[in-house]
Design a protein around this motif. Structure first.
Motif, PDB file in Angstrom:
ATOM      1  N   UNK A 291     -35.338  -2.981 -52.149  1.00  0.00           N
ATOM      2  CA  UNK A 291     -34.444  -3.477 -53.191  1.00  0.00           C
ATOM      3  C   UNK A 291     -33.111  -3.974 -52.634  1.00  0.00           C
ATOM      4  N   UNK A 292     -32.700  -3.483 -51.475  1.00  0.00           N
ATOM      5  CA  UNK A 292     -31.404  -3.843 -50.907  1.00  0.00           C
ATOM      6  C   UNK A 292     -31.484  -5.138 -50.098  1.00  0.00           C
ATOM      7  N   UNK A 293     -32.434  -5.215 -49.167  1.00  0.00           N
ATOM      8  CA  UNK A 293     -32.510  -6.367 -48.261  1.00  0.00           C
ATOM      9  C   UNK A 293     -33.472  -7.448 -48.726  1.00  0.00           C
ATOM     10  N   UNK A 294     -34.409  -7.098 -49.616  1.00  0.00           N
ATOM     11  CA  UNK A 294     -35.428  -8.050 -50.047  1.00  0.00           C
ATOM     12  C   UNK A 294     -36.605  -8.147 -49.089  1.00  0.00           C
ATOM     13  N   UNK A 295     -36.550  -7.427 -47.973  1.00  0.00           N
ATOM     14  CA  UNK A 295     -37.668  -7.449 -47.019  1.00  0.00           C
ATOM     15  C   UNK A 295     -38.893  -6.823 -47.673  1.00  0.00           C
ATOM     16  N   UNK A 296     -40.053  -7.373 -47.390  1.00  0.00           N
ATOM     17  CA  UNK A 296     -41.275  -6.800 -47.937  1.00  0.00           C
ATOM     18  C   UNK A 296     -42.378  -6.818 -46.905  1.00  0.00           C
ATOM     19  N   UNK A 297     -43.325  -5.893 -47.082  1.00  0.00           N
ATOM     20  CA  UNK A 297     -44.451  -5.811 -46.168  1.00  0.00           C
ATOM     21  C   UNK A 297     -45.380  -4.693 -46.574  1.00  0.00           C
ATOM     22  N   UNK A 298     -46.448  -4.539 -45.805  1.00  0.00           N
ATOM     23  CA  UNK A 298     -47.461  -3.518 -46.083  1.00  0.00           C
ATOM     24  C   UNK A 298     -46.955  -2.148 -45.631  1.00  0.00           C
ATOM     25  N   UNK A 299     -47.148  -1.150 -46.481  1.00  0.00           N
ATOM     26  CA  UNK A 299     -46.770   0.225 -46.150  1.00  0.00           C
ATOM     27  C   UNK A 299     -47.762   0.775 -45.125  1.00  0.00           C
TER      28      UNK A 299
ATOM     29  N   UNK B  46     -35.383  13.940 -46.240  1.00  0.00           N
ATOM     30  CA  UNK B  46     -35.454  12.487 -46.365  1.00  0.00           C
ATOM     31  C   UNK B  46     -36.910  12.034 -46.193  1.00  0.00           C
ATOM     32  N   UNK B  47     -37.339  11.104 -47.018  1.00  0.00           N
ATOM     33  CA  UNK B  47     -38.673  10.521 -46.896  1.00  0.00           C
ATOM     34  C   UNK B  47     -38.519   9.029 -46.672  1.00  0.00           C
ATOM     35  N   UNK B  48     -39.128   8.529 -45.602  1.00  0.00           N
ATOM     36  CA  UNK B  48     -39.069   7.107 -45.299  1.00  0.00           C
ATOM     37  C   UNK B  48     -40.480   6.536 -45.224  1.00  0.00           C
ATOM     38  N   UNK B  49     -40.555   5.223 -45.430  1.00  0.00           N
ATOM     39  CA  UNK B  49     -41.823   4.503 -45.354  1.00  0.00           C
ATOM     40  C   UNK B  49     -41.659   3.394 -44.331  1.00  0.00           C
ATOM     41  N   UNK B  50     -42.633   3.242 -43.445  1.00  0.00           N
ATOM     42  CA  UNK B  50     -42.597   2.115 -42.501  1.00  0.00           C
ATOM     43  C   UNK B  50     -43.361   0.953 -43.123  1.00  0.00           C
ATOM     44  N   UNK B  51     -42.752  -0.220 -43.036  1.00  0.00           N
ATOM     45  CA  UNK B  51     -43.370  -1.443 -43.539  1.00  0.00           C
ATOM     46  C   UNK B  51     -43.588  -2.408 -42.388  1.00  0.00           C
ATOM     47  N   UNK B  52     -44.724  -3.073 -42.390  1.00  0.00           N
ATOM     48  CA  UNK B  52     -44.989  -4.148 -41.442  1.00  0.00           C
ATOM     49  C   UNK B  52     -44.429  -5.419 -42.066  1.00  0.00           C
ATOM     50  N   UNK B  53     -43.337  -5.915 -41.508  1.00  0.00           N
ATOM     51  CA  UNK B  53     -42.676  -7.101 -42.051  1.00  0.00           C
ATOM     52  C   UNK B  53     -42.763  -8.234 -41.035  1.00  0.00           C
ATOM     53  N   UNK B  54     -42.648  -9.471 -41.518  1.00  0.00           N
ATOM     54  CA  UNK B  54     -42.639 -10.615 -40.610  1.00  0.00           C
ATOM     55  C   UNK B  54     -41.422 -11.480 -40.911  1.00  0.00           C
ATOM     56  N   UNK B  55     -40.856 -12.068 -39.856  1.00  0.00           N
ATOM     57  CA  UNK B  55     -39.697 -12.937 -40.043  1.00  0.00           C
ATOM     58  C   UNK B  55     -40.172 -14.356 -40.359  1.00  0.00           C
ATOM     59  N   UNK B  56     -39.227 -15.284 -40.478  1.00  0.00           N
ATOM     60  CA  UNK B  56     -39.591 -16.655 -40.852  1.00  0.00           C
ATOM     61  C   UNK B  56     -40.426 -17.379 -39.802  1.00  0.00           C
ATOM     62  N   UNK B  57     -40.411 -16.857 -38.553  1.00  0.00           N
ATOM     63  CA  UNK B  57     -41.233 -17.435 -37.487  1.00  0.00           C
ATOM     64  C   UNK B  57     -42.619 -16.803 -37.412  1.00  0.00           C
ATOM     65  N   UNK B  58     -42.884 -15.823 -38.279  1.00  0.00           N
ATOM     66  CA  UNK B  58     -44.177 -15.164 -38.301  1.00  0.00           C
ATOM     67  C   UNK B  58     -44.293 -13.982 -37.361  1.00  0.00           C
ATOM     68  N   UNK B  59     -43.198 -13.610 -36.703  1.00  0.00           N
ATOM     69  CA  UNK B  59     -43.211 -12.468 -35.786  1.00  0.00           C
ATOM     70  C   UNK B  59     -43.172 -11.168 -36.592  1.00  0.00           C
ATOM     71  N   UNK B  60     -44.118 -10.259 -36.304  1.00  0.00           N
ATOM     72  CA  UNK B  60     -44.219  -8.999 -37.036  1.00  0.00           C
ATOM     73  C   UNK B  60     -43.413  -7.900 -36.359  1.00  0.00           C
TER      74      UNK B  60
END
Length: 82
Positions: free
Chosen positions: A14-22, A32-46
Protein backbone atom coordinates in the motif's frame (compact mmCIF):
# COMPACT_ATOMS: atom_id res chain seq x y z
CA UNK A 1 0.23 -17.78 14.17
CA UNK A 2 -2.60 -16.60 12.01
CA UNK A 3 -2.26 -14.63 8.80
CA UNK A 4 -4.43 -13.77 5.82
CA UNK A 5 -1.83 -14.18 3.05
CA UNK A 6 -1.87 -17.28 0.86
CA UNK A 7 1.48 -18.10 -0.74
CA UNK A 8 1.53 -17.64 -4.49
CA UNK A 9 -1.10 -14.90 -4.52
CA UNK A 10 -0.27 -11.48 -5.95
CA UNK A 11 -0.05 -8.83 -3.24
CA UNK A 12 0.51 -5.05 -3.47
CA UNK A 13 2.31 -2.89 -0.93
CA UNK A 14 0.00 0.00 0.00
CA UNK A 15 2.93 2.38 0.59
CA UNK A 16 5.21 1.85 -2.43
CA UNK A 17 2.76 0.29 -4.90
CA UNK A 18 5.18 -2.58 -5.54
CA UNK A 19 3.45 -5.87 -6.24
CA UNK A 20 4.44 -9.47 -6.75
CA UNK A 21 3.85 -13.09 -5.81
CA UNK A 22 4.00 -13.96 -2.11
CA UNK A 23 6.91 -16.39 -1.67
CA UNK A 24 7.28 -16.76 2.09
CA UNK A 25 5.90 -15.59 5.42
CA UNK A 26 8.39 -14.74 8.17
CA UNK A 27 7.49 -14.69 11.85
CA UNK A 28 9.93 -12.86 14.10
CA UNK A 29 10.41 -13.37 17.82
CA UNK A 30 9.49 -9.71 18.35
CA UNK A 31 6.01 -10.32 16.91
CA UNK A 32 6.62 -8.72 13.52
CA UNK A 33 5.32 -10.69 10.53
CA UNK A 34 6.73 -10.02 7.08
CA UNK A 35 5.99 -11.42 3.63
CA UNK A 36 8.55 -11.76 0.84
CA UNK A 37 7.31 -10.80 -2.61
CA UNK A 38 8.93 -11.61 -5.93
CA UNK A 39 8.84 -8.23 -7.68
CA UNK A 40 10.20 -7.10 -11.04
CA UNK A 41 11.41 -3.67 -12.09
CA UNK A 42 10.60 -1.91 -15.38
CA UNK A 43 13.47 -3.77 -17.08
CA UNK A 44 12.02 -7.14 -16.05
CA UNK A 45 14.73 -7.88 -13.47
CA UNK A 46 13.33 -9.91 -10.55
CA UNK A 47 14.19 -9.42 -6.90
CA UNK A 48 12.79 -10.44 -3.55
CA UNK A 49 11.53 -7.68 -1.26
CA UNK A 50 10.16 -7.96 2.27
CA UNK A 51 7.08 -6.10 3.55
CA UNK A 52 5.22 -5.93 6.85
CA UNK A 53 2.06 -7.98 6.48
CA UNK A 54 -0.19 -5.04 7.45
CA UNK A 55 1.00 -3.07 4.41
CA UNK A 56 -0.12 -5.67 1.84
CA UNK A 57 -3.39 -5.92 -0.04
CA UNK A 58 -4.65 -8.80 -2.18
CA UNK A 59 -4.54 -8.33 -5.97
CA UNK A 60 -5.19 -11.75 -7.55
CA UNK A 61 -4.75 -15.53 -7.23
CA UNK A 62 -1.52 -15.34 -9.21
CA UNK A 63 0.52 -18.52 -8.80
CA UNK A 64 -1.48 -19.96 -5.91
CA UNK A 65 -3.21 -22.56 -8.08
CA UNK A 66 -0.10 -23.50 -10.10
CA UNK A 67 2.23 -24.39 -7.24
CA UNK A 68 0.46 -26.44 -4.62
CA UNK A 69 2.70 -27.75 -1.85
CA UNK A 70 2.70 -31.53 -1.75
CA UNK A 71 3.94 -33.59 1.16
CA UNK A 72 6.98 -35.37 -0.25
CA UNK A 73 6.98 -38.07 2.41
CA UNK A 74 10.31 -37.13 3.94
CA UNK A 75 13.83 -37.97 2.81
CA UNK A 76 14.59 -39.75 -0.42
CA UNK A 77 13.49 -43.35 0.10
CA UNK A 78 15.82 -44.89 -2.47
CA UNK A 79 18.98 -43.10 -1.33
CA UNK A 80 22.17 -45.16 -1.55
CA UNK A 81 23.07 -47.05 1.63
CA UNK A 82 26.48 -48.21 2.82
Amino acid sequence: MKHQIELGTIQRDKVTGMQGAALSILYYLTGCTQVSLSVSDKDGKHSTEYFDIQRLEYVSRGLADDFVAVDSGGPQRDAPAR
